[in-house]
Design a protein around this motif. Structure first.
Motif, PDB file in Angstrom:
ATOM      1  N   PHE A   1       0.858  -1.190   0.000  1.00  0.00           N
ATOM      2  CA  PHE A   1       0.000   0.000   0.000  1.00  0.00           C
ATOM      3  C   PHE A   1       0.888   1.231   0.000  1.00  0.00           C
ATOM      4  O   PHE A   1       1.937   1.229   0.640  1.00  0.00           O
ATOM      5  N   GLU A   2       0.432   2.281  -0.683  1.00  0.00           N
ATOM      6  CA  GLU A   2       1.154   3.547  -0.592  1.00  0.00           C
ATOM      7  C   GLU A   2       0.986   4.059   0.837  1.00  0.00           C
ATOM      8  O   GLU A   2      -0.120   4.043   1.378  1.00  0.00           O
TER       9      GLU A   2
ATOM     10  N   VAL B   1       2.461  -5.382   2.988  1.00  0.00           N
ATOM     11  CA  VAL B   1       1.526  -6.009   3.928  1.00  0.00           C
ATOM     12  C   VAL B   1       1.547  -7.537   3.760  1.00  0.00           C
ATOM     13  O   VAL B   1       1.484  -8.270   4.740  1.00  0.00           O
TER      14      VAL B   1
ATOM     15  N   PRO C   1      -1.443 -12.378  14.044  1.00  0.00           N
ATOM     16  CA  PRO C   1      -1.655 -11.272  14.969  1.00  0.00           C
ATOM     17  C   PRO C   1      -2.403 -10.108  14.314  1.00  0.00           C
ATOM     18  O   PRO C   1      -2.505 -10.049  13.087  1.00  0.00           O
ATOM     19  N   GLY C   2      -2.909  -9.197  15.129  1.00  0.00           N
ATOM     20  CA  GLY C   2      -3.621  -8.023  14.631  1.00  0.00           C
ATOM     21  C   GLY C   2      -2.723  -7.214  13.706  1.00  0.00           C
ATOM     22  O   GLY C   2      -1.510  -7.185  13.891  1.00  0.00           O
ATOM     23  N   GLN C   3      -3.316  -6.627  12.682  1.00  0.00           N
ATOM     24  CA  GLN C   3      -2.605  -5.726  11.753  1.00  0.00           C
ATOM     25  C   GLN C   3      -1.578  -6.447  10.891  1.00  0.00           C
ATOM     26  O   GLN C   3      -0.694  -5.815  10.338  1.00  0.00           O
ATOM     27  N   CYS C   4      -1.664  -7.796  10.785  1.00  0.00           N
ATOM     28  CA  CYS C   4      -0.623  -8.473  10.012  1.00  0.00           C
ATOM     29  C   CYS C   4      -0.979  -8.563   8.536  1.00  0.00           C
ATOM     30  O   CYS C   4      -0.128  -8.856   7.709  1.00  0.00           O
ATOM     31  N   GLY C   5      -2.234  -8.296   8.190  1.00  0.00           N
ATOM     32  CA  GLY C   5      -2.604  -8.328   6.776  1.00  0.00           C
ATOM     33  C   GLY C   5      -3.688  -9.338   6.459  1.00  0.00           C
ATOM     34  O   GLY C   5      -3.950  -9.640   5.292  1.00  0.00           O
ATOM     35  N   LYS C   6      -4.346  -9.872   7.493  1.00  0.00           N
ATOM     36  CA  LYS C   6      -5.367 -10.915   7.289  1.00  0.00           C
ATOM     37  C   LYS C   6      -6.563 -10.390   6.496  1.00  0.00           C
ATOM     38  O   LYS C   6      -7.020 -11.036   5.550  1.00  0.00           O
ATOM     39  N   THR C   7      -7.061  -9.218   6.890  1.00  0.00           N
ATOM     40  CA  THR C   7      -8.216  -8.652   6.175  1.00  0.00           C
ATOM     41  C   THR C   7      -7.843  -8.307   4.736  1.00  0.00           C
ATOM     42  O   THR C   7      -8.619  -8.538   3.807  1.00  0.00           O
ATOM     43  N   THR C   8      -6.627  -7.789   4.570  1.00  0.00           N
ATOM     44  CA  THR C   8      -6.159  -7.464   3.214  1.00  0.00           C
ATOM     45  C   THR C   8      -6.191  -8.721   2.338  1.00  0.00           C
ATOM     46  O   THR C   8      -6.685  -8.693   1.208  1.00  0.00           O
TER      47      THR C   8
END
Ligand SMILES: Nc1ncnc2c1ncn2[C@@H]1O[C@H](COP(=O)(O)OP(=O)(O)O)[C@@H](O)[C@H]1O
Ligand SMILES: [Mg+2]
Length: 254
Positions: free
Chosen positions: A15-16, A27, A46-53
């Motif tokens: 991501f930019e 990510v 873990p949180g913020q690791c890129g799972k949703t992405t």
């Protein structure tokens, strides 16, 4: 296990940076795995690791920067009803009843009522909401809304259901209850599920296979095949041993 439904082939995503122009945050780093038909696969990280992405890329809401995702040999470029989604923040239509929400997908696709109404009823019954067909979302608790979200995803008869931390916002007691319900539904339907969580216990309870991700940029660290028979008990020796092993492995890598 069945044939490959989803193939992630060397996925990367950058991501930019929001802070500086021409500065990129990586990510996802070279992520490859398959999801097989009838399998309950859990992505644990873990949180913020890129799972949703990653889930958004598989859903077709986002394109990878490198690599590709295939659904039964076709490259995924757009969202499609064949890939159903269950979110953490349940996005129900407030102006539609439980029945209206569950049957919304097939209705807008122009499918005959005779076909989808019995199916909607079947899944409303299966998630334990019999009697609430005419209730509006504002009257439902968090757990009940999540049940509607699950019934809605199933009613579309997707090829695969993607679940993004669906129980993350629920209190502990409701969360356990929903995990048990989901496990029962899955044992009945034997559909293909790709489930994201940051909770090790939840992963071991639900999964046929756990794929463990590192911190951002997310890379696959390890895979576990979970062969504990269902219904699983959170306090059984084999459950606790596996949970301990995965916890130790994750802490080791931090
Ligand atoms: N559209 C975007 N633009 C810039 N950064 C993003 C964007 N979407 C997500 N990110 C960043 O990517 C990282 C991973 O986010 P996410 O996939 O939501 O992680 P997770 O679901 O594992 O918590 C976070 O640092 C987040 O800030
Ligand atoms: Mg997320």
């Amino acid at each position: 296990m069945g044939e490959t439904v989803i193939k992630c082939d060397h996925i990367s995503k950058k991501f930019e940076s929001l802070k500086a122009k021409n500065n990129f945050i990586e990510v996802l780093n070279d992520v490859s795995f398959d999801v097989r038909a009838g399998e309950f696969t859990v992505l644990l990280g873990p949180g913020q690791c890129g799972k949703t992405t990653l889930l958004n890329i598989i859903a077709g809401h986002e394109l990878p920067s490198g690599g590709r995702v295939l659904e039964r040999d076709n490259e995924i470029k757009d969202p499609a009803p064949s890939r159903g989604m269950v979110y953490q923040d349940i996005r129900l239509f407030p102006w539609l009843t439980v029945m209206g929400n569950v049957s919304y997908g097939p209705k807008v696709q122009g499918i005959d009522k005779k076909d989808y109404l019995p199916r909607a009823q079947k899944f409303i019954d299966l998630v334990g909401l019999t009697g609430f067909e005419d209730t509006y979302p504002i009257k439902l608790s968090g757990g009940m809304k999540q049940r509607v979200g699950i019934a809605r995803a199933y009613c579309n008869q997707p090829d695969i259901i993607l679940m993004d931390e669906p129980f993350g916002a629920l209190d502990a007691q409701t969360r356990y209850m929903m995990q048990e319900e989901l496990s029962k539904i899955w044992q009945k339907e034997k559909n293909t599920v790709l489930f994201v969580t940051n909770n090790i216990e939840e992963a071991v309870y639900l999964a046929d296979r756990i794929i463990v991700f590192s911190r951002c940029p997310a890379k696959i660290k390890k895979e576990y095949q979970i062969n504990i028979p269902r219904p699983r008990k959170l306090t059984s020796v084999e459950f606790l041993e596996l949970r301990k092993e995965i916890t130790a492995q994750i802490e080791d890598d931090m």
